[in-house]
Design a protein around this motif. Sequence first.
Motif, PDB file in Angstrom:
ATOM      1  N   ARG A   2      29.917  48.555  25.456  1.00 46.16           N
ATOM      2  CA  ARG A   2      30.084  48.315  26.770  1.00 46.16           C
ATOM      3  C   ARG A   2      30.400  46.938  27.363  1.00 46.16           C
ATOM      4  NH1 ARG A   2      29.482  53.566  28.940  1.00 46.16           N
ATOM      5  NH2 ARG A   2      30.156  52.499  31.126  1.00 46.16           N
ATOM      6  N   ALA A   3      31.104  46.625  28.474  1.00 45.22           N
ATOM      7  CA  ALA A   3      31.091  45.301  28.913  1.00 45.22           C
ATOM      8  C   ALA A   3      30.519  45.179  30.295  1.00 45.22           C
ATOM      9  CB  ALA A   3      32.411  44.557  28.812  1.00 45.22           C
ATOM     10  N   VAL A   4      29.870  44.305  30.688  1.00 43.23           N
ATOM     11  CA  VAL A   4      29.172  44.344  31.971  1.00 43.23           C
ATOM     12  C   VAL A   4      29.633  42.984  32.708  1.00 43.23           C
ATOM     13  CG1 VAL A   4      26.852  43.808  31.330  1.00 43.23           C
ATOM     14  CG2 VAL A   4      27.155  44.902  33.549  1.00 43.23           C
ATOM     15  N   ILE A   5      29.996  43.141  33.951  1.00 39.64           N
ATOM     16  CA  ILE A   5      30.283  41.838  34.579  1.00 39.64           C
ATOM     17  C   ILE A   5      29.766  41.911  36.009  1.00 39.64           C
ATOM     18  CG2 ILE A   5      32.719  40.791  35.567  1.00 39.64           C
ATOM     19  CD1 ILE A   5      34.315  42.468  34.098  1.00 39.64           C
ATOM     20  N   PRO A   6      28.938  40.760  35.974  1.00 41.81           N
ATOM     21  CA  PRO A   6      28.475  40.645  37.656  1.00 41.81           C
ATOM     22  C   PRO A   6      29.373  39.924  38.439  1.00 41.81           C
ATOM     23  CG  PRO A   6      27.160  39.355  35.777  1.00 41.81           C
ATOM     24  CD  PRO A   6      28.520  39.744  35.264  1.00 41.81           C
ATOM     25  N   TYR A   7      29.703  40.332  39.585  1.00 48.58           N
ATOM     26  CA  TYR A   7      30.856  40.053  40.512  1.00 48.58           C
ATOM     27  C   TYR A   7      30.394  40.227  42.017  1.00 48.58           C
ATOM     28  CZ  TYR A   7      35.514  39.996  42.504  1.00 48.58           C
ATOM     29  OH  TYR A   7      36.596  39.772  43.244  1.00 48.58           O
ATOM     30  N   LYS A   8      30.764  39.242  42.562  1.00 53.04           N
ATOM     31  CA  LYS A   8      30.527  39.193  44.176  1.00 53.04           C
ATOM     32  C   LYS A   8      31.773  38.591  44.803  1.00 53.04           C
ATOM     33  CE  LYS A   8      27.690  36.708  47.109  1.00 53.04           C
ATOM     34  NZ  LYS A   8      26.570  36.120  47.682  1.00 53.04           N
ATOM     35  N   LYS A   9      32.557  39.303  45.775  1.00 59.75           N
ATOM     36  CA  LYS A   9      33.821  38.488  46.392  1.00 59.75           C
ATOM     37  C   LYS A   9      33.261  38.084  47.409  1.00 59.75           C
ATOM     38  CE  LYS A   9      38.258  39.701  48.269  1.00 59.75           C
ATOM     39  NZ  LYS A   9      39.248  40.688  48.150  1.00 59.75           N
ATOM     40  N   ALA A  10      32.357  38.501  48.430  1.00 61.52           N
ATOM     41  CA  ALA A  10      32.101  38.165  49.756  1.00 61.52           C
ATOM     42  C   ALA A  10      31.722  36.664  49.629  1.00 61.52           C
ATOM     43  CB  ALA A  10      31.253  38.842  50.462  1.00 61.52           C
ATOM     44  N   GLY A  11      32.123  35.807  50.139  1.00 64.16           N
ATOM     45  CA  GLY A  11      31.662  34.404  50.252  1.00 64.16           C
ATOM     46  C   GLY A  11      31.627  33.479  48.963  1.00 64.16           C
ATOM     47  N   ALA A  12      32.350  34.145  48.118  1.00 65.82           N
ATOM     48  CA  ALA A  12      32.265  33.661  46.668  1.00 65.82           C
ATOM     49  C   ALA A  12      32.607  32.035  46.379  1.00 65.82           C
ATOM     50  CB  ALA A  12      33.252  34.515  45.683  1.00 65.82           C
ATOM     51  N   LYS A  13      32.278  31.581  45.344  1.00 70.68           N
ATOM     52  CA  LYS A  13      32.582  30.316  45.224  1.00 70.68           C
ATOM     53  C   LYS A  13      32.515  29.214  46.132  1.00 70.68           C
ATOM     54  CE  LYS A  13      33.180  31.581  40.960  1.00 70.68           C
ATOM     55  NZ  LYS A  13      32.173  31.043  39.965  1.00 70.68           N
ATOM     56  N   SER A  14      31.300  28.955  46.697  1.00 66.57           N
ATOM     57  CA  SER A  14      31.064  28.185  47.765  1.00 66.57           C
ATOM     58  C   SER A  14      31.292  26.769  47.349  1.00 66.57           C
ATOM     59  CB  SER A  14      29.604  28.266  48.379  1.00 66.57           C
ATOM     60  OG  SER A  14      28.621  28.243  47.388  1.00 66.57           O
ATOM     61  N   LEU A  22      37.582  30.264  52.587  1.00 68.11           N
ATOM     62  CA  LEU A  22      36.824  31.384  52.130  1.00 68.11           C
ATOM     63  C   LEU A  22      37.786  32.417  51.847  1.00 68.11           C
ATOM     64  CD1 LEU A  22      34.407  33.239  52.152  1.00 68.11           C
ATOM     65  CD2 LEU A  22      34.636  33.743  54.796  1.00 68.11           C
ATOM     66  N   ARG A  23      39.046  32.525  52.701  1.00 66.68           N
ATOM     67  CA  ARG A  23      40.078  33.428  52.297  1.00 66.68           C
ATOM     68  C   ARG A  23      40.594  33.230  50.756  1.00 66.68           C
ATOM     69  NH1 ARG A  23      45.165  34.298  52.460  1.00 66.68           N
ATOM     70  NH2 ARG A  23      45.803  32.413  53.429  1.00 66.68           N
ATOM     71  N   GLU A  24      40.831  32.092  50.860  1.00 67.35           N
ATOM     72  CA  GLU A  24      41.503  31.469  49.401  1.00 67.35           C
ATOM     73  C   GLU A  24      40.447  31.774  48.204  1.00 67.35           C
ATOM     74  OE1 GLU A  24      44.611  27.945  50.589  1.00 67.35           O
ATOM     75  OE2 GLU A  24      42.447  27.445  50.417  1.00 67.35           O
ATOM     76  N   ARG A  25      39.334  31.586  48.567  1.00 63.05           N
ATOM     77  CA  ARG A  25      38.244  31.459  47.432  1.00 63.05           C
ATOM     78  C   ARG A  25      38.094  33.279  47.206  1.00 63.05           C
ATOM     79  NH1 ARG A  25      33.396  29.851  49.604  1.00 63.05           N
ATOM     80  NH2 ARG A  25      34.303  28.975  51.609  1.00 63.05           N
ATOM     81  N   GLU A  26      38.125  33.996  48.197  1.00 62.54           N
ATOM     82  CA  GLU A  26      38.059  35.390  47.773  1.00 62.54           C
ATOM     83  C   GLU A  26      39.312  36.106  47.138  1.00 62.54           C
ATOM     84  OE1 GLU A  26      34.601  36.686  51.348  1.00 62.54           O
ATOM     85  OE2 GLU A  26      36.609  37.556  51.373  1.00 62.54           O
ATOM     86  N   GLU A  27      40.238  35.487  47.463  1.00 60.24           N
ATOM     87  CA  GLU A  27      41.669  35.961  46.695  1.00 60.24           C
ATOM     88  C   GLU A  27      41.560  35.547  45.325  1.00 60.24           C
ATOM     89  OE1 GLU A  27      44.607  35.830  50.600  1.00 60.24           O
ATOM     90  OE2 GLU A  27      44.957  34.125  49.015  1.00 60.24           O
ATOM     91  N   PHE A  28      41.213  34.089  45.169  1.00 54.76           N
ATOM     92  CA  PHE A  28      41.180  33.555  43.825  1.00 54.76           C
ATOM     93  C   PHE A  28      40.123  34.217  42.749  1.00 54.76           C
ATOM     94  CE2 PHE A  28      39.520  29.691  41.330  1.00 54.76           C
ATOM     95  CZ  PHE A  28      40.497  29.722  40.358  1.00 54.76           C
ATOM     96  N   VAL A  29      38.780  34.612  43.187  1.00 54.82           N
ATOM     97  CA  VAL A  29      37.969  35.457  42.429  1.00 54.82           C
ATOM     98  C   VAL A  29      38.509  36.656  42.084  1.00 54.82           C
ATOM     99  CG1 VAL A  29      35.816  34.110  43.086  1.00 54.82           C
ATOM    100  CG2 VAL A  29      36.488  36.080  44.562  1.00 54.82           C
ATOM    101  N   GLU A  30      39.262  37.359  42.947  1.00 54.81           N
ATOM    102  CA  GLU A  30      39.823  38.654  42.614  1.00 54.81           C
ATOM    103  C   GLU A  30      40.825  38.602  41.450  1.00 54.81           C
ATOM    104  OE1 GLU A  30      39.521  41.733  45.583  1.00 54.81           O
ATOM    105  OE2 GLU A  30      41.822  41.387  45.652  1.00 54.81           O
TER     106      GLU A  30
END
Lengths: 208, 208
Positions: A2-14, A22-30
């Motif tokens: 299996r692969a496991v990916i830790p992920y958090k979109k909210a407030g990502a990549k400060s 903020l909106r761009e960072r959230e779009e970009f991490v997606e």
Amino acid sequence: MRAVIPYKKAGAKSRLSPVLSLREREEFVELMLSSVLRALKAAGIEKIDIISPSIYGLEEVEAQVILDEADLNEALNAYLEKAKGPVLIIMADLPLLSASHIKEIVSSNKDICIVPGKGGGTNLIFLKNPSDFQVKYYGSSFLAHCAIAEAKALSFEVYDSLLASTDIDEPDDLVELLVHGKGPARDYINQKFNYEVSRGRVKLNPIE
Amino acid sequence: MRAVIPYKKAGAKSRLSPVLSLREREEFVELMLSSVLRALKAAGIEKIDIISPSIYGLEEVEAQVILDEADLNEALNAYLEKAKGPVLIIMADLPLLSASHIKEIVSSNKDICIVPGKGGGTNLIFLKNPSDFQVKYYGSSFLAHCAIAEAKALSFEVYDSLLASTDIDEPDDLVELLVHGKGPARDYINQKFNYEVSRGRVKLNPIE
């Protein structure tokens, strides 16, 4: 496996906030997460778990979502303890990672294959026996993970790839994405920035 | 085949001046050059030319010194034009580069093998027919070199290695040397700096 990916979109990549909203960072991490999922699927890995503190951004993702509000290390170590069979831990911010990297990493003949990140981090760890291992992310996690493998007398390999080692956390990392990348995450950044070429390294310039 | 190394000791590595004095930077580049020379020799490459504007620091080096005060590109292109047989152009600031990287690079089955540097640079280029090619260093030289190969219809390969792609120009690069390096260049930096470990990437701290 299996692969496991830790992920958090909210407030990502400060640490990208000097250059992306903020909106761009959230779009970009997606877009980066989608890139990692495509690479995993192209490498033939179908069983993918995403560990996240929230369902935000994962409502329609093609993977199993495990909600866990614990710290990254606690959440992953709880996951590893219960895992049956090999596990590939893979960060969500690796838009230069390809299926062929993943195939090579999971073909390691050692107990563990570790892919360093920039600045002492860890981008991927492949564990043949995950319940033998505990992760320790943040700071110099690469050295920590090598030390844990040694302390447990597990054989390990360090996978040497610029592309797999390029995690995107800071503005200069976006230069690597523009220079070496392709696909939607690269296109997203390419719409917003130009290169600034001087005698030193390439820097980013916002497109007016 | 021959290897050629552009080198300048006097006033070297000005972008490291926030953390190293002039004397330290000059000592450090000499250690990095020695590391590259050791790797070349261990890879079986005995014919080594060093192009430098001055003999300073090269008085006792075990390589042929070519004095040329021209700009890096002019000096290298004059060298390539006259070269007989394959040439490996290799930068002097690659303390993580090993003999096995070099052996793989010069075994490329393409006309050209390019190893990118951080931030769009070029760390090594292996040219089977050097008089067919002109280099264009500074700025986004990696993309420039790929474009030159394409324009000349030469086949090329991009060599994907974190260690070979780590050139040491800026303070953060010293972190990579501390984390992944060994040998005298690493020891020199390790005497002067500690890691500063936070939740982000590892940073350097001077040893008081």
